[in-house]
Scaffold this motif. Structure first.
Motif, PDB file in Angstrom:
ATOM      1  N   VAL A   1       0.756  -1.134   0.010  1.00 44.64           N
ATOM      2  CA  VAL A   1       0.018  -0.105  -0.136  1.00 44.64           C
ATOM      3  C   VAL A   1       0.769   1.287   0.033  1.00 44.64           C
ATOM      4  N   LYS A   2       0.534   2.201  -0.875  1.00 48.50           N
ATOM      5  CA  LYS A   2       1.239   3.442  -0.982  1.00 48.50           C
ATOM      6  C   LYS A   2       0.371   4.391  -0.295  1.00 48.50           C
ATOM      7  N   PHE A   3       1.139   5.310   0.787  1.00 45.04           N
ATOM      8  CA  PHE A   3       0.444   6.123   1.604  1.00 45.04           C
ATOM      9  C   PHE A   3       0.689   7.650   0.953  1.00 45.04           C
ATOM     10  N   VAL A   4      -0.346   8.415   0.758  1.00 43.51           N
ATOM     11  CA  VAL A   4      -0.002   9.871   0.304  1.00 43.51           C
ATOM     12  C   VAL A   4      -0.921  10.747   1.573  1.00 43.51           C
ATOM     13  N   GLU A   5       0.015  11.647   1.861  1.00 52.73           N
ATOM     14  CA  GLU A   5      -0.748  12.561   2.932  1.00 52.73           C
ATOM     15  C   GLU A   5      -0.930  14.018   2.103  1.00 52.73           C
ATOM     16  N   ASP A   6      -2.024  14.589   2.626  1.00 53.68           N
ATOM     17  CA  ASP A   6      -2.243  15.906   2.109  1.00 53.68           C
ATOM     18  C   ASP A   6      -1.104  16.969   2.426  1.00 53.68           C
ATOM     19  N   ASP A   7      -1.355  17.806   1.411  1.00 48.53           N
ATOM     20  CA  ASP A   7      -0.097  18.870   1.596  1.00 48.53           C
ATOM     21  C   ASP A   7      -0.604  19.775   2.391  1.00 48.53           C
ATOM     22  N   PHE A   8      -1.936  20.307   2.366  1.00 49.09           N
ATOM     23  CA  PHE A   8      -2.468  21.182   3.160  1.00 49.09           C
ATOM     24  C   PHE A   8      -3.681  20.782   4.165  1.00 49.09           C
ATOM     25  N   GLU A   9      -3.957  21.250   5.158  1.00 49.91           N
ATOM     26  CA  GLU A   9      -5.002  20.877   6.140  1.00 49.91           C
ATOM     27  C   GLU A   9      -6.342  21.551   5.517  1.00 49.91           C
ATOM     28  N   GLY A  10      -7.386  21.244   5.732  1.00 54.44           N
ATOM     29  CA  GLY A  10      -8.768  21.595   5.778  1.00 54.44           C
ATOM     30  C   GLY A  10      -9.049  22.154   4.363  1.00 54.44           C
ATOM     31  N   ARG A  11      -8.778  21.320   3.272  1.00 55.20           N
ATOM     32  CA  ARG A  11      -8.932  21.329   1.681  1.00 55.20           C
ATOM     33  C   ARG A  11     -10.084  20.329   1.517  1.00 55.20           C
ATOM     34  N   GLY A  12     -10.559  19.775   2.355  1.00 54.09           N
ATOM     35  CA  GLY A  12     -11.359  18.511   1.839  1.00 54.09           C
ATOM     36  C   GLY A  12     -10.975  17.473   0.993  1.00 54.09           C
TER      37      GLY A  12
END
Length: 214
Positions: A75-86
């Motif tokens: 499994v590849k994990f990708v994290e949001d760059d910015f918080e609160g952008r839905g």
């Protein structure tokens, strides 16, 4: 129906806060197993790769959930760059990370998903489309749909205007709509699109799970 592995990625958006249900969507569990594990176990054989898109700071907990021995491997994990952008931010980051021409994007709270519905939608993925989604009861279903990286410019333009929802960029993209009459050939196709958004939804799922053992 398509046979074998689709030349596409499975993208699971797992950054939802789960405010209505009282727990982060990534942590939804049934009988000691996380719901996202069950989804990956069921659908991963259909796809070339699996990407789990999580919120800012959630990668460590996602790895703990899914990197156990004999659990969901590769499994590849990708994290949001910015918080609160839905969810639009989750989609943007996942599409940038994928290594295939298409991504099937769904939520981590959709345990009823049916492989035959996914493969039917895949039949409509073609050159010249950015998005392939179903229309049920008059509404487009963006969290049970295929996306091409070609839609990234439209996604980024929508986000630059402050948009958060997945459908906010559809008017700026080439969207192929699969009408409900095409899905109606499949038994119980509607439940494939259902998510667990409230405690009542979870109770219904647990009742169904205990009666079917699925």
């Amino acid at each position: 129906m398509h046979k074998g592995v689709l030349p596409a990625s499975l993208v699971i958006l797992a950054g939802g806060k789960g405010r209505r249900i009282g727990v982060g969507k990534l942590l939804l569990a049934v009988d000691g197993s996380f719901m996202i594990e069950k989804i990956i176990s069921r659908l991963s054989p259909l796809f070339k790769e699996v990407i789990v898109s999580v919120g800012v700071g959630q990668t460590t907990i996602a790895e703990r959930i899914l990197k156990k021995p004999n659990s969901c491997r590769h499994v590849k994990f990708v994290e949001d760059d910015f918080e609160g952008r839905g969810p639009l931010e989750g989609l943007r980051c996942a599409l940038r990370a994928q290594g295939t021409p298409w991504a099937f994007v769904m939520g981590c709270d959709m345990p009823y998903i049916k492989e035959e519905v996914v493969t039917l939608l895949w039949q409509f993925c073609k050159e010249g489309s950015d998005v392939v989604c179903a229309r049920l009861r008059g509404f487009l279903e963006p969290l049970h749909a295929f996306y091409s990286p070609s839609c990234l410019p439209a996604v980024e333009r929508a986000m630059a205007k402050g948009a958060l929802s997945l459908k906010s960029f559809y008017g700026d993209a080439r969207v192929s709509v699969v009408e409900e009459e095409k899905l109606a050939q499949l038994k119980d196709y509607e439940i494939s699109f259902m998510g667990i958004n409230t405690k009542e939804d979870l109770s219904r799922f647990l009742d169904l799970h205990s009666s079917t053992g699925d």
